[in-house]
Design an enzyme around this catalytic site. Structure first.
Site, PDB file in Angstrom:
ATOM      1  N   ARG A 286       1.383  14.371  13.662  1.00  0.00           N
ATOM      2  CA  ARG A 286       2.158  13.940  12.491  1.00  0.00           C
ATOM      3  C   ARG A 286       2.530  15.166  11.648  1.00  0.00           C
ATOM      4  O   ARG A 286       1.906  15.441  10.627  1.00  0.00           O
ATOM      5  CB  ARG A 286       1.353  12.914  11.678  1.00  0.00           C
ATOM      6  CG  ARG A 286       1.036  11.677  12.480  1.00  0.00           C
ATOM      7  CD  ARG A 286       0.203  10.669  11.730  1.00  0.00           C
ATOM      8  NE  ARG A 286       0.983   9.892  10.781  1.00  0.00           N
ATOM      9  CZ  ARG A 286       0.490   8.872  10.088  1.00  0.00           C
ATOM     10  NH1 ARG A 286      -0.751   8.511  10.226  1.00  0.00           N
ATOM     11  NH2 ARG A 286       1.246   8.213   9.231  1.00  0.00           N
ATOM     12  N   PRO A 287       3.555  15.897  12.075  1.00  0.00           N
ATOM     13  CA  PRO A 287       3.933  17.110  11.341  1.00  0.00           C
ATOM     14  C   PRO A 287       4.461  16.786   9.945  1.00  0.00           C
ATOM     15  O   PRO A 287       4.900  15.658   9.692  1.00  0.00           O
ATOM     16  CB  PRO A 287       5.042  17.704  12.215  1.00  0.00           C
ATOM     17  CG  PRO A 287       5.565  16.587  13.032  1.00  0.00           C
ATOM     18  CD  PRO A 287       4.449  15.615  13.208  1.00  0.00           C
TER      19      PRO A 287
ATOM     20  N   CYS B 122      -4.216   7.951   9.960  1.00  0.00           N
ATOM     21  CA  CYS B 122      -4.543   7.363  11.250  1.00  0.00           C
ATOM     22  C   CYS B 122      -4.139   8.286  12.380  1.00  0.00           C
ATOM     23  O   CYS B 122      -3.102   8.946  12.323  1.00  0.00           O
ATOM     24  CB  CYS B 122      -3.826   6.029  11.400  1.00  0.00           C
ATOM     25  SG  CYS B 122      -4.664   4.705  10.541  1.00  0.00           S
TER      26      CYS B 122
ATOM     27  N   LYS C 115       0.833  -1.213   0.000  1.00  0.00           N
ATOM     28  CA  LYS C 115       0.000   0.000   0.000  1.00  0.00           C
ATOM     29  C   LYS C 115       0.860   1.251   0.000  1.00  0.00           C
ATOM     30  O   LYS C 115       0.642   2.171  -0.790  1.00  0.00           O
ATOM     31  CB  LYS C 115      -0.918   0.001   1.231  1.00  0.00           C
ATOM     32  CG  LYS C 115      -1.621   1.321   1.451  1.00  0.00           C
ATOM     33  CD  LYS C 115      -2.485   1.316   2.696  1.00  0.00           C
ATOM     34  CE  LYS C 115      -1.780   1.595   3.975  1.00  0.00           C
ATOM     35  NZ  LYS C 115      -1.490   2.994   4.314  1.00  0.00           N
ATOM     36  N   ASN C 116       1.823   1.313   0.895  1.00  0.00           N
ATOM     37  CA  ASN C 116       2.576   2.559   1.034  1.00  0.00           C
ATOM     38  C   ASN C 116       3.496   2.836  -0.159  1.00  0.00           C
ATOM     39  O   ASN C 116       3.809   3.989  -0.439  1.00  0.00           O
ATOM     40  CB  ASN C 116       3.353   2.571   2.354  1.00  0.00           C
ATOM     41  CG  ASN C 116       2.415   2.745   3.545  1.00  0.00           C
ATOM     42  OD1 ASN C 116       1.237   3.075   3.368  1.00  0.00           O
ATOM     43  ND2 ASN C 116       2.915   2.510   4.740  1.00  0.00           N
TER      44      ASN C 116
ATOM     45  N   ARG D 173      -8.683   0.221   5.104  1.00  0.00           N
ATOM     46  CA  ARG D 173      -7.779   1.173   4.448  1.00  0.00           C
ATOM     47  C   ARG D 173      -6.526   0.471   3.935  1.00  0.00           C
ATOM     48  O   ARG D 173      -5.891   0.942   2.994  1.00  0.00           O
ATOM     49  CB  ARG D 173      -7.326   2.245   5.437  1.00  0.00           C
ATOM     50  CG  ARG D 173      -8.419   3.142   5.906  1.00  0.00           C
ATOM     51  CD  ARG D 173      -7.894   4.094   6.915  1.00  0.00           C
ATOM     52  NE  ARG D 173      -6.838   4.892   6.301  1.00  0.00           N
ATOM     53  CZ  ARG D 173      -6.398   6.027   6.771  1.00  0.00           C
ATOM     54  NH1 ARG D 173      -6.890   6.504   7.867  1.00  0.00           N
ATOM     55  NH2 ARG D 173      -5.458   6.679   6.153  1.00  0.00           N
TER      56      ARG D 173
ATOM     57  N   ASP E 154       4.582  -0.025  12.090  1.00  0.00           N
ATOM     58  CA  ASP E 154       3.303  -0.534  11.585  1.00  0.00           C
ATOM     59  C   ASP E 154       3.041  -1.991  11.985  1.00  0.00           C
ATOM     60  O   ASP E 154       1.971  -2.531  11.700  1.00  0.00           O
ATOM     61  CB  ASP E 154       3.233  -0.394  10.056  1.00  0.00           C
ATOM     62  CG  ASP E 154       2.990   1.048   9.634  1.00  0.00           C
ATOM     63  OD1 ASP E 154       2.783   1.903  10.509  1.00  0.00           O
ATOM     64  OD2 ASP E 154       3.007   1.314   8.410  1.00  0.00           O
TER      65      ASP E 154
END
Ligand code: UD1
Length: 433
Positions: free
Chosen positions: A123-124, A118, A23-24, A398, A306
Site C-alpha cells: 500500500r504505497p 490491513c 469509519k473512513n 477495527r 471493501d
C-alpha cells in the site's frame, strides 16, 4: 485478553439494524478537526478501534479531546504542542497518514510514523507525498517516520497517477490553508471524500468539486469552529445487506444513504436478492437460491473493494460459477483458504477468484485475516451448519461497532468469548441448543 466469536449458523437474520457513522469519513474528519484552534463538535462517530486509536494520537499531541458519549466528541486543537506522532498503536492504523496532511497544512511541519493498516497487499503512499511536495513541502522518510516541512504551502495543479482515497483526502487537508488555488485531478469520488470536504467547508474552507474527479481548493487563512454529523457507513450497511441475503433473512437496514449503496444493491438484485429502497433505509430479503454473476472492484461509484470478501462469500453459496476480480489491492483473497475450511469451492488465479457455488457450508475454526475478510467469515459462520469460531477478531473490531450485538438483535446466535475458554464455549452451546 484475546477474544473470539463463536457462532451457531443457520438462522435467517430478521428485523431492523441501525448503521453507524462512516469509519473512513470519520478518520479524515477527526484529523481535519485539529486544523482549527476553535472547538469542533463531531457527531455520529463510530465507536470502533481505529477511531479510538486516532483520537488517542490526537490527544497525544496535546489537543483537547472530550468524548461526550461514544458517538460524540469535542476537539480543540489550540493546545497542540507537538507535531511528532510515533506510537506503536498509530503504526497499526492506515489513517494515521491524515495527521500528516492536517499538521502540515496547519503548522507547515509534521513527523508521523509510516502507516500500517490491513495487510491486503503493498500500500504505497507515493501519491500523498507527491501532493505534499507539489504544494512546496520537503518530505523525507527516515527511521520509519515521514518527516515533512515547508516554509509555506502554495496551491498547485496536482494530477494523481492512481485514484486514491487517502491521497485525495490528504492533499485536501494540506491544501485547504495553502496560499492560492489547488486543483486535484483524477481525484477519488467516494462518499467519504465528499464528507471530509463538507466538514472542512463547514469550518470555513473553500473546496469545490468533491465527489467529481476534479477538486478545486482555494486556500483560506484560517478555519473556525463547526458542528458536524458524519455520514452513515456504506460498508457496514453493505455487510448487513449481504448477511441478510446470505442467511435468507429479511432485514431493514436503517440510517443509510441508499445512493451510496447502489453498486451493492445493483449486484444483489442481479443475483436474485430483493432490495427495497426508502429515503434513509434499505430492506433486503431473500428466500430462494441466488444465481451467479461477475464482479470487479473499482473506485466509487464502482463496486467497493471493501465489500469484495463479503459478496464473494455470498456468491460461494449461489448457483453456478461466479468471478470476482480485485482491481484495487493485490492481496485481498487471503480469506479464501479460511472459507474453504467451511466447504466453499473457490480458486484464486492472480487477481480473480473463480467461485463454484455450493449448497451449504459447515462450521469450522477459522481466523480473520483482516477487517473486511473477517466480516465475510462471520457471514459464512451465520450460514454454516453447526458451530464456527473466528479468531483475530481485533481486526473486525477495527471497523464494526458491536458487531455481535447487532447480529444477535437480528436473531443470530453469536457471542464474543475469550479464546481457549472451553467453559464459555460450552455455556454458549447450552444456551443456543
Ligand atoms: C482507503 C480505505 C480502505 C479502502 C480503500 C479503497 C481508509 C482509511 N481506507 O484506503 O478501506 O479499501 O480506500 O477504497 O479510508 N495507491 C498508490 N499510491 C498511493 C496511494 C494509493 O499506488 O499513494 C494505490 C493503492 O496501492 C491501491 C489504490 O491506489 O492500489 C487505492 O488505494 P487508496 O484509495 O489510497 O486506499 P487507502 O486510502 O489506503
Amino acid at each position: 485478553m484475546e477474544n473470539q466469536y463463536i457462532i451457531k449458523g443457520g438462522t435467517p437474520l430478521c428485523g431492523e439494524v441501525t448503521i453507524g457513522g462512516a469509519k473512513n469519513a470519520a478518520l479524515g474528519i477527526l484529523a481535519a478537526a485539529i486544523m482549527t484552534d476553535e472547538t469542533v463538535l463531531i457527531d455520529n462517530l463510530p465507536d470502533v478501534r481505529d477511531i479510538n486509536v486516532l483520537l488517542e494520537a490526537i490527544r497525544g499531541i496535546g489537543a483537547t479531546v472530550e468524548r461526550i458519549n461514544p458517538h460524540t466528541v469535542k476537539i480543540n486543537g489550540s493546545t497542540i504542542n507537538d507535531v511528532t506522532i510515533d506510537y506503536d498503536s498509530i503504526r497499526k492504523i492506515r489513517a494515521s497518514y491524515y495527521l500528516l496532511g492536517a499538521l502540515l497544512g496547519k503548522y507547515n511541519k509534521a513527523d508521523v510514523a509510516l502507516p500500517g493498516g490491513c495487510d491486503i497487499g503493498s500500500r504505497p503512499i507515493d501519491q500523498h507525498l507527491k501532493g505534499f511536495r507539489a504544494l512546496g513541502a520537503t518530505v523525507n522518510i527516515e527511521y520509519g517516520m515521514i518527516n515533512t516541512f515547508a516554509d509555506k504551502l502554495v496551491g498547485k495543479h496536482i494530477y494523481l497517477d492512481v485514484v486514491s482515497v487517502g491521497a485525495t483526502i490528504n492533499i485536501m487537508l494540506a491544501a485547504c490553508m495553502a496560499e492560492g488555488r489547488t486543483v486535484i485531478e483524477n481525484a477519488a469520488k467516494e462518499p467519504h471524500i465528499v464528507d471530509v470536504a463538507s466538514f472542512l467547508n463547514s469550518m470555513g474552507a473553500n473546496i469545490k468539486g468533491a465527489g467529481t474527479d476534479k477538486i478545486r481548493i482555494s486556500g483560506v487563512s484560517r478555519l473556525h469552529s463547526s458542528e458536524y454529523s458524519i455520514i452513515p457507513d456504506q460498508i457496514e450497511a453493505g455487510t448487513f445487506m449481504v448477511a441478510a441475503a446470505a442467511t435468507k433473512g429479511d432485514v431493514l437496514i436503517k440510517n443509510v444513504i441508499p445512493r451510496h449503496l447502489e453498486a451493492i444493491s445493483g449486484k444483489l438484485t442481479e443475483i436474485g436478492v430483493s432490495v427495497e429502497e426508502f429515503d434513509d433505509a434499505v430492506r433486503v430479503s431473500s428466500n430462494s437460491r441466488l444465481c451467479h454473476t461477475q464482479i470487479k472492484t473499482l473506485p466509487y461509484p464502482g463496486f467497493p473493494t471493501d465489500m469484495q470478501p463479503q459478496i464473494a462469500t455470498l456468491l460461494a453459496l449461489s448457483s453456478g460459477t461466479s468471478t470476482v476480480t480485485e482491481s484495487i489491492f493485490e492481496n485481498r483473497f487471503k480469506y479464501v483458504d479460511e472459507l474453504s475450511r467451511m466447504g466453499t469451492s473457490i480458486k484464486v488465479e492472480g487477481n480473480v477468484a473463480i467461485i463454484e457455488g455450493v449448497d451449504s457450508l459447515t462450521g469450522a475454526s477459522i481466523t480473520a485475516p483482516d477487517l473486511r475478510a473477517g466480516a465475510a467469515l462471520v457471514i459464512a459462520g451465520l450460514v454454516a451448519d453447526g458451530y464456527t469460531t473466528i479468531d483475530s477478531i481485533h481486526y473486525i473490531e477495527r471497523g464494526y461497532e458491536n458487531f455481535e450485538g447487532k447480529m444477535t438483535a437480528l436473531g443470530a446466535y453469536m457471542q464474543k468469548i475469550p479464546v481457549d475458554d472451553e467453559r464459555a464455549v460450552q455455556k454458549f452451546k447450552l444456551k443456543v441448543s
